[in-house]
Design an enzyme around this catalytic site. Structure first.
Site, PDB file in Angstrom:
ATOM      1  N   ILE A  14       0.945  -1.292   0.120  1.00 49.47           N
ATOM      2  CA  ILE A  14       0.083  -0.016  -0.155  1.00 49.47           C
ATOM      3  C   ILE A  14       0.789   1.181  -0.044  1.00 49.47           C
ATOM      4  O   ILE A  14       0.544   2.385  -0.447  1.00 49.47           O
ATOM      5  CB  ILE A  14      -0.962   0.158   1.143  1.00 49.47           C
ATOM      6  N   SER A  36      11.820   0.977   7.248  1.00 49.43           N
ATOM      7  CA  SER A  36      11.470  -0.459   6.939  1.00 49.43           C
ATOM      8  C   SER A  36      12.393  -1.300   7.288  1.00 49.43           C
ATOM      9  O   SER A  36      13.823  -1.103   7.248  1.00 49.43           O
ATOM     10  CB  SER A  36      10.884  -0.669   5.434  1.00 49.43           C
ATOM     11  N   ARG A  37      12.190  -2.340   8.131  1.00 51.03           N
ATOM     12  CA  ARG A  37      13.071  -3.350   8.238  1.00 51.03           C
ATOM     13  C   ARG A  37      13.732  -4.034   7.258  1.00 51.03           C
ATOM     14  O   ARG A  37      14.623  -4.895   7.280  1.00 51.03           O
ATOM     15  CB  ARG A  37      12.524  -4.338   9.485  1.00 51.03           C
ATOM     16  N   LYS A  91      -5.449   2.732   7.346  1.00 49.81           N
ATOM     17  CA  LYS A  91      -6.668   1.880   7.763  1.00 49.81           C
ATOM     18  C   LYS A  91      -6.182   0.516   8.091  1.00 49.81           C
ATOM     19  O   LYS A  91      -5.467   0.109   7.547  1.00 49.81           O
ATOM     20  CB  LYS A  91      -7.794   2.089   7.034  1.00 49.81           C
ATOM     21  N   ASP A 169     -10.472  -6.616   6.724  1.00 46.00           N
ATOM     22  CA  ASP A 169      -9.335  -5.533   6.302  1.00 46.00           C
ATOM     23  C   ASP A 169      -9.831  -4.968   5.209  1.00 46.00           C
ATOM     24  O   ASP A 169     -10.084  -3.526   4.952  1.00 46.00           O
ATOM     25  CB  ASP A 169      -8.109  -6.259   6.073  1.00 46.00           C
TER      26      ASP A 169
END
Length: 308
Positions: A14, A36-37, A91, A169
């Protein structure tokens, strides 16, 4: 006014498909960091493995968009709000209602903007649908949200865990539209949630609601649909039928049909910029309340195991 210096936290599908292009297209923002990992981030933009690394050693930021799974979002949001950072929450805004309420209190104390985003509310047909329905008698509503989880959430194990919502979701997108366009509030009467034998979140749900004037609202959610996908809301009124299809992008009224290009995330970021300028927050948890009610009051039915 100088552009808002924003970081994107969580670089999943997303974020790459929607957030990064929307930020690049909006002159009110400038992307100054990603977190971000996994992966290397965006070429030419400083990248960090964790939010605390960014806040301690990275470029100064005014705002952050949290695109992580909801189960880990509260800690990150609290860390940012403690520094007065404006927050855009993908969201659902959190894994629980209580943690979102806590974030609201932190935002108020810090003076930061907190925006709990519902991207489907910014689909092209939603605002005119809301206007057309205002003041009309609602006789019944049918919500059908059926899609293929393997297409939209491939290999995303977190979505099947507690707090990941499962079929809710996408289903919460439909609820975000319905709670926005229908003139009366509505509440759950009954629900059946289908859980795969090997998963902790539902793959389908059949739900019956009722609005405060007694109009029935039926919702059909399923993550097992292949081929054409279905994202429809049909509202029967005293003035005829309204249909929102394609996730809210196409509006059909008794006398006309309207359709427009996808502009959901452009609208979200325009709204976020306006909230920051005015020093306001926008945190509506009504769609998440209805999902929580489904888990609280719905009957559980076990179905066959699901494998990606």
């Amino acid at each position: 006014m100088a552009p808002v210096r924003i970081a994107v936290v969580g670089l999943g599908k997303i974020a790459r498909d929607q957030h990064l292009p929307a930020i690049a297209a909006n002159p009110a923002f400038t992307l100054v960091a990603t977190v971000s990992r996994e992966g290397d981030g965006v070429p030419g933009v400083p990248h960090f493995q964790s939010l605390d690394q960014l806040l301690e050693r990275g470029p100064a930021i005014d705002a952050a968009a949290l695109c992580t799974p909801p189960q880990v979002r509260h800690e990150l949001a609290a860390m940012a709000l403690a520094r007065g950072t404006h927050l855009f929450l993908e969201k659902p805004p959190g894994a629980t209602l209580a943690e979102v309420a806590a974030l609201q209190g932190m935002a108020q104390a810090s003076g930061a903007t907190l925006f709990a985003s519902w991207h489907s509310r910014f689909a092209a047909g939603v605002a005119p649908a809301r206007s057309w329905l205002a003041g009309r008698r609602i006789d019944r509503v049918q919500i059908t949200w059926r899609e293929d989880v393997r297409v939209w959430h491939p290999g995303q194990a977190w979505i099947w865990e507690p707090g990941g919502l499962g079929v809710f979701d996408p289903g919460i997108n439909a609820l975000s539209i319905a709670t926005h366009i229908l003139p009366q509030r509505f509440f759950l009467k009954s629900a059946v949630l289908e859980f795969p034998a090997n998963r902790a979140a539902p793959i389908a749900a059949d739900m019956h609601f009722c609005d405060t004037h007694g109009a029935p609202i039926h919702m059909d959610l399923d993550w097992r649909q292949t081929g054409p996908q279905t994202w429809d809301i049909v509202v029967e009124t005293d003035a005829g039928r309204l249909t929102l299809s394609n996730g809210g992008a196409v509006l059909a009224l008794p006398d006309r049909t309207e359709r427009d290009e996808d502009r959901e995330y452009a609208g979200l970021y325009a709204h976020f910029a306006a909230l920051i300028r005015s020093g306001q927050c926008d945190v509506d948890v009504t769609p998440l309340q209805l999902v929580a009610d489904a888990f609280l009051c719905g009957r559980r039915r076990e179905v066959e195991a699901f494998e990606d």
